[in-house]
Design a protein around this motif. Sequence first.
Motif, mmCIF file in Angstrom:
data_model
loop_
_atom_site.group_PDB
_atom_site.id
_atom_site.type_symbol
_atom_site.label_atom_id
_atom_site.label_comp_id
_atom_site.label_asym_id
_atom_site.label_seq_id
_atom_site.Cartn_x
_atom_site.Cartn_y
_atom_site.Cartn_z
ATOM 1 N N PHE A 233 0.828 -1.205 0.000
ATOM 2 C CA PHE A 233 0.000 0.000 0.000
ATOM 3 C C PHE A 233 0.864 1.257 0.000
ATOM 4 O O PHE A 233 0.680 2.156 -0.823
ATOM 5 C CB PHE A 233 -0.930 -0.002 1.212
ATOM 6 N N PHE A 234 1.836 1.317 0.927
ATOM 7 C CA PHE A 234 2.694 2.502 0.996
ATOM 8 C C PHE A 234 3.520 2.658 -0.276
ATOM 9 O O PHE A 234 3.663 3.766 -0.807
ATOM 10 C CB PHE A 234 3.623 2.406 2.209
ATOM 11 N N GLY A 235 4.071 1.553 -0.775
ATOM 12 C CA GLY A 235 4.952 1.630 -1.937
ATOM 13 C C GLY A 235 4.251 2.133 -3.175
ATOM 14 O O GLY A 235 4.755 3.025 -3.870
ATOM 15 N N VAL A 236 3.070 1.600 -3.468
ATOM 16 C CA VAL A 236 2.375 2.009 -4.685
ATOM 17 C C VAL A 236 1.828 3.427 -4.547
ATOM 18 O O VAL A 236 1.839 4.204 -5.508
ATOM 19 C CB VAL A 236 1.257 1.004 -5.022
ATOM 20 N N GLN A 237 1.355 3.779 -3.358
ATOM 21 C CA GLN A 237 0.902 5.160 -3.155
ATOM 22 C C GLN A 237 2.055 6.148 -3.342
ATOM 23 O O GLN A 237 1.896 7.210 -3.948
ATOM 24 C CB GLN A 237 0.317 5.314 -1.750
ATOM 25 N N THR A 238 3.227 5.800 -2.831
ATOM 26 C CA THR A 238 4.377 6.687 -2.957
ATOM 27 C C THR A 238 4.896 6.705 -4.388
ATOM 28 O O THR A 238 5.375 7.735 -4.881
ATOM 29 C CB THR A 238 5.480 6.243 -1.969
ATOM 30 N N PHE A 239 4.806 5.588 -5.078
ATOM 31 C CA PHE A 239 5.123 5.503 -6.510
ATOM 32 C C PHE A 239 4.276 6.518 -7.293
ATOM 33 O O PHE A 239 4.783 7.295 -8.111
ATOM 34 C CB PHE A 239 4.839 4.067 -6.964
ATOM 35 N N ALA A 240 2.968 6.530 -7.028
ATOM 36 C CA ALA A 240 2.071 7.478 -7.700
ATOM 37 C C ALA A 240 2.374 8.911 -7.269
ATOM 38 O O ALA A 240 2.334 9.848 -8.083
ATOM 39 C CB ALA A 240 0.621 7.124 -7.382
ATOM 40 N N GLY A 326 -6.350 12.446 -2.931
ATOM 41 C CA GLY A 326 -6.097 11.015 -2.802
ATOM 42 C C GLY A 326 -4.655 10.697 -2.458
ATOM 43 O O GLY A 326 -4.375 9.829 -1.612
ATOM 44 N N LEU A 327 -3.722 11.405 -3.108
ATOM 45 C CA LEU A 327 -2.309 11.168 -2.828
ATOM 46 C C LEU A 327 -1.957 11.568 -1.399
ATOM 47 O O LEU A 327 -1.163 10.896 -0.724
ATOM 48 C CB LEU A 327 -1.442 11.945 -3.817
ATOM 49 N N GLY A 328 -2.539 12.674 -0.920
ATOM 50 C CA GLY A 328 -2.293 13.091 0.458
ATOM 51 C C GLY A 328 -2.808 12.063 1.447
ATOM 52 O O GLY A 328 -2.144 11.730 2.436
ATOM 53 N N ALA A 329 -4.011 11.532 1.177
ATOM 54 C CA ALA A 329 -4.555 10.490 2.040
ATOM 55 C C ALA A 329 -3.653 9.261 2.030
ATOM 56 O O ALA A 329 -3.401 8.644 3.074
ATOM 57 C CB ALA A 329 -5.964 10.121 1.573
ATOM 58 N N GLY A 330 -3.139 8.911 0.848
ATOM 59 C CA GLY A 330 -2.270 7.745 0.737
ATOM 60 C C GLY A 330 -0.936 7.908 1.439
ATOM 61 O O GLY A 330 -0.328 6.920 1.866
ATOM 62 N N GLN A 331 -0.470 9.149 1.595
ATOM 63 C CA GLN A 331 0.780 9.386 2.312
ATOM 64 C C GLN A 331 0.588 9.385 3.822
ATOM 65 O O GLN A 331 1.504 9.031 4.569
ATOM 66 C CB GLN A 331 1.382 10.734 1.883
ATOM 67 N N ALA A 332 -0.602 9.786 4.291
ATOM 68 C CA ALA A 332 -0.830 9.914 5.733
ATOM 69 C C ALA A 332 -1.450 8.675 6.360
ATOM 70 O O ALA A 332 -1.197 8.368 7.525
ATOM 71 C CB ALA A 332 -1.732 11.121 5.997
ATOM 72 N N LEU A 333 -2.259 7.952 5.604
ATOM 73 C CA LEU A 333 -2.958 6.789 6.151
ATOM 74 C C LEU A 333 -2.018 5.710 6.682
ATOM 75 O O LEU A 333 -2.339 5.071 7.702
ATOM 76 C CB LEU A 333 -3.881 6.219 5.072
ATOM 77 N N PRO A 334 -0.850 5.446 6.063
ATOM 78 C CA PRO A 334 0.030 4.415 6.630
ATOM 79 C C PRO A 334 0.420 4.668 8.085
ATOM 80 O O PRO A 334 0.608 3.702 8.841
ATOM 81 C CB PRO A 334 1.257 4.468 5.711
ATOM 82 N N GLY A 335 0.545 5.929 8.501
ATOM 83 C CA GLY A 335 0.876 6.197 9.898
ATOM 84 C C GLY A 335 -0.160 5.627 10.851
ATOM 85 O O GLY A 335 0.171 5.104 11.926
#
Length: 406
Positions: A233-240, A326-335
Amino acid sequence: MPASPPSPTATLATRRARTGPPLASGAGALLVLGFVLMSLNTRVAFGQIGPLAPVAGFSPAAVSVLGLLPPLCMGAFAPLAAVLRRRLGEERGLWWAGLLLVAGTVLRMLGMPGLYAGTVVVSAATAVVNVLIPVLVRKRFPRERVGAMMGLYALSMGVGSALIAALVVPVAQATGSWRPAIGLAVIPAVLAAAGMTPQLRHRPPQPAATTGTERTDRPHVARTAVAWSLTAFFGVQTFAFYTALAWLPSILVQAGLTRGTAGTGQTLLILGIAAGGFIAPILAAKRADQRPHIIATILVCATGLTGLTSAPAGTAMLWVAVLGFGLGAGQALPGVLYAHRGTDPDHMTALSTMAQSYGFLLAATGPALAAALHAATGTWTAPLTVVTATLLVCAIAGLRAGHDRD
């Protein structure tokens, strides 16, 4: 013979492990201040090169290398955070990371060799911050405030990046040199180190303490499904995330927008990232099951990318805002996921370290892959389609990270 009931000390320790310790008002205010000042720095240095490149005359090769170094180094240096935490504790680890930030931002002012070397140092410091911030939040704040603090972390990250990015070009034009503009990052770095200084009084836990919450029978984190799901999840979100940051202006220009409007789109993307990063963890932390939030985050990103691919140019800014959220949510949700899936600070650190080590290394390939696909096809449709498809695959791989074992 019936087991004896747990002692009051063990019961209190267990409760604190689950909910976090109470914070005195003065100590809590200093902790939040240091937390915010440190959070402001996590993307500041990396957001300077894009806006500054046309003014400073950086070569395309230099811009490419300076864009590639941060995710590569953050992935490579993420394990350093676990070493610092084990030896120093979260507070001292973050303070030393603050000093590294100061050294790296100063080094970046010393010509092109310094810019490259300083970027490596800043990236190493940021890797430590990325891993330790969620662990600090889990340890020092009540459980019900984890979402709010991770949202504040993401919001501060976006605000710091946007503010410095907006200032670099005027400063460079006013001074006639890119070095003072790059030097702007020294100010928040110094404030971050100063803000964490009061936390040096917080003593790291003694390894010999027995609270009844330690886990000695847990398998290595890399052998667990939840760790690999978090990494996916973190890797693909950060990839995008890094692909969009690198190429959004070019995508908008090819869609028919002017370069000035494309620059505004980049700012809108960053603001969307800040908003999504603030809201998503607050909502997710309120629930025990974050699978709906994972799916929603991926679908919002995919919707934004699809809109940029197929919608008329007149609606491009709408899809930029959607993508940014969406990208912001993907960066913060892993925490939040680290805090909920981690059984204790050691486990949480291991999950965060693994996800970020592999995730950032995956993210480093995003801008280069997008550039190669664009060069081969002549349009941005193929790169955006590949990123969208990768996100949708992640919707399956990342679901295990959203819930405790049934």
